[in-house]
Design a protein around this motif. Sequence first.
Motif, mmCIF file in Angstrom:
data_model
loop_
_atom_site.group_PDB
_atom_site.id
_atom_site.type_symbol
_atom_site.label_atom_id
_atom_site.label_comp_id
_atom_site.label_asym_id
_atom_site.label_seq_id
_atom_site.Cartn_x
_atom_site.Cartn_y
_atom_site.Cartn_z
ATOM 1 N N ASP A 167 3.296 11.202 20.605
ATOM 2 C CA ASP A 167 2.969 11.411 22.016
ATOM 3 C C ASP A 167 3.599 12.710 22.523
ATOM 4 N N LEU A 168 4.859 12.957 22.147
ATOM 5 C CA LEU A 168 5.555 14.163 22.594
ATOM 6 C C LEU A 168 4.843 15.428 22.133
ATOM 7 N N TYR A 169 4.348 15.422 20.904
ATOM 8 C CA TYR A 169 3.713 16.613 20.340
ATOM 9 C C TYR A 169 2.184 16.601 20.480
ATOM 10 N N LYS A 170 1.680 15.660 21.261
ATOM 11 C CA LYS A 170 0.238 15.597 21.571
ATOM 12 C C LYS A 170 -0.616 15.466 20.309
ATOM 13 N N ILE A 171 -0.151 14.681 19.371
ATOM 14 C CA ILE A 171 -0.907 14.438 18.139
ATOM 15 C C ILE A 171 -1.703 13.147 18.317
ATOM 16 N N PRO A 172 -3.024 13.201 18.187
ATOM 17 C CA PRO A 172 -3.841 11.993 18.378
ATOM 18 C C PRO A 172 -3.469 10.890 17.392
ATOM 19 N N VAL A 173 -3.389 9.682 17.902
ATOM 20 C CA VAL A 173 -3.101 8.526 17.055
ATOM 21 C C VAL A 173 -4.425 7.970 16.530
ATOM 22 N N THR A 174 -4.516 7.806 15.220
ATOM 23 C CA THR A 174 -5.733 7.250 14.617
ATOM 24 C C THR A 174 -5.525 5.760 14.362
ATOM 25 N N ILE A 175 -4.979 5.423 13.190
ATOM 26 C CA ILE A 175 -4.711 4.015 12.857
ATOM 27 C C ILE A 175 -3.243 3.900 12.472
ATOM 28 N N ARG A 176 -2.478 3.159 13.246
ATOM 29 C CA ARG A 176 -1.067 2.966 12.927
ATOM 30 C C ARG A 176 -0.897 1.844 11.907
ATOM 31 N N HIS A 177 0.157 1.933 11.128
ATOM 32 C CA HIS A 177 0.505 0.957 10.083
ATOM 33 C C HIS A 177 -0.564 0.886 8.997
ATOM 34 N N ALA A 181 -1.078 3.167 5.601
ATOM 35 C CA ALA A 181 -0.213 4.103 4.878
ATOM 36 C C ALA A 181 -0.764 5.528 4.857
ATOM 37 N N LEU A 182 -2.065 5.702 4.642
ATOM 38 C CA LEU A 182 -2.615 7.049 4.596
ATOM 39 C C LEU A 182 -2.684 7.662 5.986
ATOM 40 N N GLU A 183 -3.138 6.899 6.967
ATOM 41 C CA GLU A 183 -3.243 7.440 8.325
ATOM 42 C C GLU A 183 -1.870 7.802 8.882
ATOM 43 N N ASP A 184 -0.870 6.963 8.631
ATOM 44 C CA ASP A 184 0.488 7.289 9.075
ATOM 45 C C ASP A 184 0.994 8.548 8.369
ATOM 46 N N SER A 185 0.643 8.716 7.101
ATOM 47 C CA SER A 185 1.036 9.923 6.372
ATOM 48 C C SER A 185 0.396 11.168 6.981
ATOM 49 N N LEU A 186 -0.867 11.080 7.316
ATOM 50 C CA LEU A 186 -1.568 12.222 7.919
ATOM 51 C C LEU A 186 -0.966 12.583 9.275
ATOM 52 N N MET A 187 -0.662 11.586 10.087
ATOM 53 C CA MET A 187 -0.067 11.873 11.397
ATOM 54 C C MET A 187 1.332 12.447 11.244
ATOM 55 N N THR A 188 2.094 11.936 10.282
ATOM 56 C CA THR A 188 3.428 12.478 10.022
ATOM 57 C C THR A 188 3.328 13.910 9.512
ATOM 58 N N SER A 226 0.845 -1.200 0.000
ATOM 59 C CA SER A 226 0.000 0.000 0.000
ATOM 60 C C SER A 226 0.875 1.242 0.000
ATOM 61 N N ILE A 227 0.340 2.304 -0.582
ATOM 62 C CA ILE A 227 0.990 3.621 -0.598
ATOM 63 C C ILE A 227 -0.037 4.650 -0.155
ATOM 64 N N GLY A 228 0.364 5.498 0.773
ATOM 65 C CA GLY A 228 -0.481 6.601 1.216
ATOM 66 C C GLY A 228 0.309 7.890 1.185
ATOM 67 N N ALA A 229 -0.362 9.002 0.917
ATOM 68 C CA ALA A 229 0.333 10.282 0.845
ATOM 69 C C ALA A 229 -0.661 11.421 1.019
ATOM 70 N N VAL A 230 -0.126 12.571 1.452
ATOM 71 C CA VAL A 230 -0.949 13.764 1.633
ATOM 72 C C VAL A 230 -0.108 14.979 1.273
ATOM 73 N N LYS A 231 -0.762 16.015 0.739
ATOM 74 C CA LYS A 231 -0.061 17.231 0.340
ATOM 75 C C LYS A 231 -0.112 18.278 1.453
#
Length: 229
Positions: free
Chosen positions: A181-191, A193-200, A65-70
């Motif tokens: 966790d350090l930056y208080k960003i809510p975790v949605t779905i790990r692993h 591809a798109l959700e990890d891209s959004l959190m990153t 899978s590939i996920g990405a966001v602009k």
Amino acid sequence: MGGIAPAVASAFGAQNAQQMAFIRSVMKQKRNEPKFDTPLDDLQVVIFDLETTGFLHAGGDEIISIGAVKVTGRELDEEQSFYSLVNPNRPIPEDIQALTGITDEEAGQAPSLIDTLQKFMGFVERRILIAHGTGHDKQFLNAALWRTSRITLTHRVLDTILVAKWLNPNLSTYGLDELLDLYKIPVTIRHHALEDSLMTAKLWLCFLEEMRQRQVASLGDLYAHLSRH
């Protein structure tokens, strides 16, 4: 007669030849990528993530899978996103199925690698690529591009781990979970591809704010700081 294009079409099929040509054209556009004097507030990036059948691209592992966001400057447009499963043409190990939620059945019905790469590179255009831990993703992406189109990635690729190490030099670990966790960003779905891209991407926006506070204004400023760390 006719040169290279007919030879490629003959070897790979007309559709694949067209896809190869498109991917190559995107790579050539790299000459117009953002310059070092580009302000970070104007920087156009694509933050991406891959899921794979394992960690060894040279050992037969494949992208699934590939996920990405602009992100443009400090603006994340979640509607400007890309996500696709990829048919790996091989079984997915059970632990990877459990980790990613991607089953053999789903992957078997997914688009081919070259079809997904064409759409992904069309989404990226000439934007800078950003990922968390670029070694894994860049190796798999380069291997896939070479196998399908006989070309390697020419885009600039930034690693958020390197930025995190510069901004937070005293952390014991720089995993995505720990930084979220350090930056208080809510975790949605790990692993995923798109959700990890959004959190990153949200992590990158936090980094941009810290860089602004440190008077890091341009892409060149950022690279100058990273080169010292």
